[in-house]
Design an enzyme around this catalytic site. Sequence first.
Site, mmCIF file in Angstrom:
data_model
loop_
_atom_site.group_PDB
_atom_site.id
_atom_site.type_symbol
_atom_site.label_atom_id
_atom_site.label_comp_id
_atom_site.label_asym_id
_atom_site.label_seq_id
_atom_site.Cartn_x
_atom_site.Cartn_y
_atom_site.Cartn_z
ATOM 1 N N ASN A 9 87.229 -24.068 12.514
ATOM 2 C CA ASN A 9 87.613 -25.229 13.322
ATOM 3 C C ASN A 9 86.875 -25.129 14.664
ATOM 4 O OD1 ASN A 9 88.839 -27.177 14.869
ATOM 5 N ND2 ASN A 9 90.885 -26.257 14.818
ATOM 6 N N LYS A 11 86.767 -27.192 17.037
ATOM 7 C CA LYS A 11 87.453 -27.876 18.150
ATOM 8 C C LYS A 11 86.437 -28.705 18.953
ATOM 9 C CE LYS A 11 90.976 -24.383 17.870
ATOM 10 N NZ LYS A 11 92.055 -23.633 18.488
ATOM 11 N N HIS A 95 97.326 -30.072 13.202
ATOM 12 C CA HIS A 95 96.946 -28.887 13.988
ATOM 13 C C HIS A 95 97.836 -28.810 15.224
ATOM 14 C CE1 HIS A 95 94.735 -26.150 16.565
ATOM 15 N NE2 HIS A 95 94.228 -25.660 15.453
ATOM 16 N N GLU A 97 97.285 -28.207 18.209
ATOM 17 C CA GLU A 97 96.796 -28.907 19.416
ATOM 18 C C GLU A 97 97.046 -30.408 19.310
ATOM 19 O OE1 GLU A 97 92.955 -26.999 19.322
ATOM 20 O OE2 GLU A 97 94.001 -25.139 19.794
ATOM 21 N N GLU A 167 99.646 -21.363 11.443
ATOM 22 C CA GLU A 167 99.031 -21.016 12.722
ATOM 23 C C GLU A 167 100.107 -20.904 13.792
ATOM 24 O OE1 GLU A 167 94.550 -22.213 12.754
ATOM 25 O OE2 GLU A 167 95.741 -23.781 13.670
ATOM 26 N N GLY A 173 94.006 -18.977 20.287
ATOM 27 C CA GLY A 173 93.161 -18.925 21.479
ATOM 28 C C GLY A 173 93.683 -17.960 22.535
ATOM 29 N N SER A 212 93.582 -16.480 16.329
ATOM 30 C CA SER A 212 92.788 -15.325 16.766
ATOM 31 C C SER A 212 92.317 -14.435 15.615
ATOM 32 C CB SER A 212 93.543 -14.507 17.821
ATOM 33 O OG SER A 212 93.823 -15.328 18.949
#
Length: 250
Positions: A9, A11, A95, A97, A167, A173, A212
């Site tokens: 991904n 991003k 996701h 985010e 996730e 991150g 991560s």
Amino acid sequence: MRKPMVAGNWKMHGTRAAAKSLLESISQGAAKLSDVDVVVLPSFVHLALAEELLSHTNVAWGAQNLYLGESGAFTGEVSGLMLKEYGCEYVLVGHSERRHVFHEGLALVADKLKAALAANLTPILCLGETLAQRENGETEAVVAEQLTTAMAAVGIKAFEKVVLAYEPVWAIGTGLTASPEQAQAVHAFIRQKIAQQDVALADTRRILYGGSVKADNASGLFSMSDIDGALVGGASLDPKSFLAICQAAS
Ligand code: 13P
């Protein structure tokens, strides 16, 4: 046997030149890998480049988001039909985010899952809890709610086409990773939730871990029985690291 999958991904990263170089390096490196599905998820603007450089390679590509319907007055949005035109096979749905930064709620995520399936894309449905939710002992409840709303929206049969990704938001991150055992526990829980509706189907579903994942922690995660690959953020921008993760999965 579930074939492992490693998806990158990207991003909101990558100039055109960087995307070109990354796509070239990944397709070259992945040519030597046979028993893993390698997928890249660049930004929308790099999908034409992905199609140009990845057609006839063993790397598939997809998008990070989509909107509902085929077309319409939805400024700034992209439909599943448009993604298919650029050869996308996959699309991320839900996701963290999107859920947390862009406030996509359970109902919108469910509608996006439907839209992805209607466009004949393979959705990668992301599930996961925040740090506060984990600390409050709510991990299973949160993941169960995200999963059951999605299953109820499209029906269990449609899950034949869905890839899942766990996730934990606190591991995205941050450099913090769930330990293989922590991740395995949630993966097993997700599979058991699906099994409550369809045992055979649950056994075939791929559940990727994201948060991560790096070259040096991938093997430990992949050694767990319910972890079928990875959804990689930061490390997917470096071809060496990404290919090392793919190699660990293969
Ligand atoms: P990182 O690998 O950078 O933690 O990102 C994980 C992720 O969000 C992949 O979708």
